[in-house]
Design an enzyme around this catalytic site. Sequence first.
Site, PDB file in Angstrom:
ATOM      1  N   ASP A 147      34.167  28.240   0.720  1.00  0.00           N
ATOM      2  CA  ASP A 147      33.875  29.814   1.253  1.00  0.00           C
ATOM      3  C   ASP A 147      34.993  30.774   0.925  1.00  0.00           C
ATOM      4  O   ASP A 147      35.651  30.861   2.474  1.00  0.00           O
ATOM      5  CB  ASP A 147      32.878  29.475   2.765  1.00  0.00           C
ATOM      6  CG  ASP A 147      31.679  29.399   1.947  1.00  0.00           C
ATOM      7  OD1 ASP A 147      30.966  29.199   1.016  1.00  0.00           O
ATOM      8  OD2 ASP A 147      31.398  28.052   3.179  1.00  0.00           O
ATOM      9  N   ASP A 188      34.133  30.430   9.625  1.00  0.00           N
ATOM     10  CA  ASP A 188      33.890  30.419   7.901  1.00  0.00           C
ATOM     11  C   ASP A 188      34.354  29.136   6.428  1.00  0.00           C
ATOM     12  O   ASP A 188      33.580  29.217   5.842  1.00  0.00           O
ATOM     13  CB  ASP A 188      34.450  31.739   6.818  1.00  0.00           C
ATOM     14  CG  ASP A 188      33.616  32.812   7.568  1.00  0.00           C
ATOM     15  OD1 ASP A 188      33.201  33.223   8.769  1.00  0.00           O
ATOM     16  OD2 ASP A 188      35.326  33.739   8.232  1.00  0.00           O
ATOM     17  N   ASN A 213      33.211  22.206   9.306  1.00  0.00           N
ATOM     18  CA  ASN A 213      33.143  23.773   9.438  1.00  0.00           C
ATOM     19  C   ASN A 213      34.979  23.866  10.439  1.00  0.00           C
ATOM     20  O   ASN A 213      34.746  23.494  11.422  1.00  0.00           O
ATOM     21  CB  ASN A 213      32.237  24.107  10.362  1.00  0.00           C
ATOM     22  CG  ASN A 213      30.607  24.008  10.327  1.00  0.00           C
ATOM     23  OD1 ASN A 213      30.325  24.852   9.371  1.00  0.00           O
ATOM     24  ND2 ASN A 213      30.503  23.281  10.705  1.00  0.00           N
ATOM     25  N   ASP A 219      35.142  26.120   5.102  1.00  0.00           N
ATOM     26  CA  ASP A 219      33.991  24.637   5.711  1.00  0.00           C
ATOM     27  C   ASP A 219      34.586  23.578   4.597  1.00  0.00           C
ATOM     28  O   ASP A 219      35.424  24.048   3.272  1.00  0.00           O
ATOM     29  CB  ASP A 219      32.699  24.609   5.244  1.00  0.00           C
ATOM     30  CG  ASP A 219      31.862  25.826   5.951  1.00  0.00           C
ATOM     31  OD1 ASP A 219      32.284  26.049   7.062  1.00  0.00           O
ATOM     32  OD2 ASP A 219      31.315  26.466   4.637  1.00  0.00           O
ATOM     33  N   ARG A 232      24.379  30.958  14.441  1.00  0.00           N
ATOM     34  CA  ARG A 232      23.311  30.318  13.888  1.00  0.00           C
ATOM     35  C   ARG A 232      23.012  29.405  15.439  1.00  0.00           C
ATOM     36  O   ARG A 232      24.063  29.110  16.418  1.00  0.00           O
ATOM     37  CB  ARG A 232      23.851  29.028  13.033  1.00  0.00           C
ATOM     38  CG  ARG A 232      22.838  28.002  12.680  1.00  0.00           C
ATOM     39  CD  ARG A 232      23.290  27.271  10.883  1.00  0.00           C
ATOM     40  NE  ARG A 232      23.666  27.825   9.867  1.00  0.00           N
ATOM     41  CZ  ARG A 232      24.319  28.514   9.085  1.00  0.00           C
ATOM     42  NH1 ARG A 232      25.183  27.747   9.429  1.00  0.00           N
ATOM     43  NH2 ARG A 232      24.379  28.987   7.731  1.00  0.00           N
TER      44      ARG A 232
END
EC number: 3.6.1.15
Length: 180
Positions: A123, A108, A90, A110, A26
Amino acid sequence: MVRESIPKEGENIKIQSYKHDGKIHRVWSETTILKGTDHVVIGGNDHTLVTESDGRTWITREPAIVYFHSEYWFNVICMFREDGIYYYCNLSSPFVCDEEALKYIDYDLDIKVYPNGKYHLLDEDEYEQHMNQMNYPHDIDIILRRNVDILQQWIEQKKGPFAPDFIKVWNERYKKIRQY
């Protein structure tokens, strides 16, 4: 070779998130630096273009303060919404900066923190899946789990970016910089 550089106050930078396999995850197109040192980068953004790995784009909905530390395996986004401040944390590698962007590896896991202080670890399934697919080393798993504990302690103790004064000071600084 790209040299490392610490972003300066008032500078606009990109933030690039990668996955463990080196693929881009991202990109936030623009964040204004509020503080930049070897150990801490604090920035602010609002209605920023975000590009996902598959090319899809979206724009953030609210002002946010972002916090990165070179010694911790997490970063924190403080989002200012009508009903209060939300945090999205994160679990990630510590940041690095170069002339292109501030960069980190997203691992991954969070934690979402609500205005009332309650929080949830998110997650875990995605983490397990990617840990197997991308062969996360055992040491990274240990480091990440330790940093989940540290992050939860910070949330509960209102430490670092979770301290009320942190939010007030950096939000005011961001508003002032945006006026110029």
